[in-house]
Design a protein around this motif. Structure first.
Motif, PDB file in Angstrom:
ATOM      1  N   HIS A  89       0.811  -1.225   0.000  1.00  0.00           N
ATOM      2  CA  HIS A  89       0.000   0.000   0.000  1.00  0.00           C
ATOM      3  C   HIS A  89       0.845   1.276   0.000  1.00  0.00           C
ATOM      4  O   HIS A  89       0.570   2.189  -0.790  1.00  0.00           O
ATOM      5  CB  HIS A  89      -0.979  -0.011   1.171  1.00  0.00           C
ATOM      6  N   ARG A  93       0.971   4.039  -3.095  1.00  0.00           N
ATOM      7  CA  ARG A  93       0.718   5.465  -2.852  1.00  0.00           C
ATOM      8  C   ARG A  93       1.891   6.322  -3.350  1.00  0.00           C
ATOM      9  O   ARG A  93       1.690   7.355  -3.996  1.00  0.00           O
ATOM     10  CB  ARG A  93       0.470   5.701  -1.363  1.00  0.00           C
ATOM     11  N   TYR A 124      -6.616   7.636   1.416  1.00  0.00           N
ATOM     12  CA  TYR A 124      -6.576   8.544   0.268  1.00  0.00           C
ATOM     13  C   TYR A 124      -7.481   9.767   0.421  1.00  0.00           C
ATOM     14  O   TYR A 124      -7.364  10.716  -0.356  1.00  0.00           O
ATOM     15  CB  TYR A 124      -6.927   7.791  -1.021  1.00  0.00           C
TER      16      TYR A 124
END
Length: 200
Positions: A89, A93, A124
């Motif tokens: 993750h 990002r 987000y």
């Protein structure tokens, strides 16, 4: 440039909406699942860490991470999922923010879209200018998944139970597109929203 997140439950029609946007607007579109696959490739950000975590037996003959072996290991040791996600993750990002900066500097696209079912859970909301929730009635979503992916009712229920509720999506998103009806109606909603967004 406007940074827009696209999220929603499985079967809501996010891919169809992004296809339309890509055809009709000056934009860049990234699917978080595709980026996650990219960062696991040999030589990319997460590859060596994943091999260390999962073991060399998780490497296929072509050097790729074997998805089936990785899934088996995570099933046998559920704590691995958190560790794998903890690698992937942040890498996804970082990749997306680099692409966003590059797109802003190039100055060619007006809009930058990122799609994932887990955008809200992965933080987000703090990054995007606005978050869109792609909604479709559950009955319609189930029918789509049976028809297009051949999923059983049991599998559909299992996946849906792991995703955010409609209430949570609506509470966290800035705009809702109802994709339960005709595509013409869905496209109208998109065009109306983006005509407003592009004025700012």
């Amino acid at each position: 440039m406007r940074f827009i997140g696209i999220t929603g439950g499985i079967g809501a029609g996010k891919s169809e909406i992004l296809h339309y946007i890509g055809e009709h607007y000056k934009c860049e579109i990234y699917l978080a699942d595709e980026v996650a696959h990219l960062v696991k490739q040999p030589g990319k950000r997460c590859y060596q860490e994943l091999v260390r975590l999962l073991g060399t037996d998780a490497v296929a003959a072509d050097g790729q991470i074997d998805k089936a072996v990785m899934a088996d290991k995570i099933f046998a040791r559920p704590e691995l999922l958190e560790q794998v996600n903890g690698m992937i993750h942040p890498a996804v990002r970082e990749y997306l923010l680099e692409r966003l900066e590059r797109a802003r500097n190039a100055g060619e696209a007006e809009l930058f879209f990122v799609e994932a079912a887990l955008l809200i859970e992965c933080g987000y909301l703090a990054l995007v200018d606005e978050m869109w929730y792609i909604y479709a009635d559950e009955k319609i979503r189930r029918e789509r998944l049976r028809r297009t992916r051949g999923y059983s009712e049991e599998k559909i229920s299992q996946i849906m139970s792991r995703q955010l509720s409609e209430e949570s999506f609506r509470k966290n998103c800035d705009f809702v597109i109802d994709n339960s009806g005709s595509l013409k109606d869905t496209y109208r909603q998109i065009d109306e929203r983006l005509s407003t967004v592009r004025l700012h």
